[in-house]
Design an enzyme around this catalytic site. Sequence first.
Site, short mmCIF file in Angstrom:
data_model
loop_
_atom_site.label_atom_id
_atom_site.label_comp_id
_atom_site.label_asym_id
_atom_site.label_seq_id
_atom_site.Cartn_x
_atom_site.Cartn_y
_atom_site.Cartn_z
N ARG A 86 -1.87 -2.01 -6.69
CA ARG A 86 -1.95 -3.14 -5.75
C ARG A 86 -2.90 -4.20 -6.30
O ARG A 86 -2.60 -5.40 -6.25
CB ARG A 86 -2.43 -2.62 -4.39
N ARG B 134 0.84 -1.20 0.00
CA ARG B 134 0.00 0.00 0.00
C ARG B 134 0.88 1.25 0.00
O ARG B 134 2.05 1.19 0.37
CB ARG B 134 -0.90 0.02 1.24
N HIS C 34 -3.36 -9.46 4.21
CA HIS C 34 -4.78 -9.52 4.54
C HIS C 34 -4.98 -10.06 5.95
O HIS C 34 -4.30 -10.98 6.37
CB HIS C 34 -5.50 -10.42 3.54
N HIS D 163 -3.62 3.20 -5.96
CA HIS D 163 -3.95 1.97 -5.24
C HIS D 163 -4.30 0.83 -6.19
O HIS D 163 -4.21 -0.35 -5.81
CB HIS D 163 -5.11 2.22 -4.28
N TYR E 125 -6.41 -18.84 6.45
CA TYR E 125 -5.16 -18.63 5.73
C TYR E 125 -3.95 -18.89 6.61
O TYR E 125 -3.93 -18.55 7.78
CB TYR E 125 -5.12 -17.20 5.18
#
Length: 377
Positions: free
Chosen positions: A316, A206, A339, A313, A348
């Site tokens: 990304r 970011r 994330h 952005h 995850y």
Amino acid sequence: MANRKGQRRSFGSVRQLKSGRWQVRYRDPETGQLRPAEKTYPTKSDALVALAQIEADITRGQWSDPDAGAVNFADYATAWLRDRKLADRTRERSESVMRLHILPTFGAGTIADVSTARVRGWRGKLLAAKVGEPTVVKAYQLLRALMNTAVDDELIRRNPCRIKGADRYDVPERPVLTVAEVFAVADSIAPRYRLLVLLAAFTTLRFGELAALRRRDIDLEGLTVSVRRSQAELQDGRLFDKAPKSAAGIRAISFPAELLDDVTRHLEQFAAPGRDGNVFVGPRGGQLRRSNFRDDWITARDAAGVSAELHFHDLRHTGNTLASTAGASTRELMTRMGHSSSRAALIYQHMTSDRDRAIADRLGAMIREGGGEDTPG
């Protein structure tokens, strides 16, 4: 209910008023004193049914004091926001949404005055006034959270924010660049920002994470960029570094070997000195600001001939799409992007550095195929 002699004490009564309507009176379970119900009824039968309902609610422990919600909304909201544990930028945003979009409608009334019908009307007026949908969603989520606390505080019985779908919105599909287009933008921007574009696309960092990078976060031998913090900017212009929202945000991301020359050249020519020097700085050596960078971005974007709707952005999003094409699984993609959510913590897992290296290598092959490797710096 029994009195001191063990005799059952009358729970309540109904009586006819001079107006002809019927009033319900019942014993407050907390004080034992008779109190009138909130409204009157057209017939004695209606009043008796209401009295029976009140008694049943008290017996089941479901009764709540009708006067409990008679708390000024603005005072309650101010105290509620003050006592919440929020990051500075989140607090600033929440206070702004509360001030601009919630208090003008509900502030002068009480907590009990907030009904589902009023919430629905308020939301509709915001949308009709062309307030951005993301802002309306944020305002609704904030109001719902506040009213949840009011339920917990036993000021109201139910949360009036029960509008299906009001807490989310569909994000429009964003533009995705090809590898050649990414390099076209990188070639068109000021040289000091070339690496910023490339890392945004090929590591999916970011803007705030890139702006907070230090020299010591770049591993030229391991070909990784370590994310340990993110830069944020308050409305008054103050910049500060904050920790990632969760442990998943702290990560080391591999970058393609094809970017090594760009990384080395940038560190030599543009980064601030010292191990703790910022990797990306402004033309005068100050901290990189999103607002100051915007004009450079728009100029480069237009010169490269890519979509006029492209935001920084979106690089990304482009990087995530390219990594998926390179064979990254959903789990690997989400880890690479930092994330984090309550579900993601269970679903995850951190991918191995070998797999991350493989993704970066495949991205490098895509750069070579897209003609980016020989592009001048």
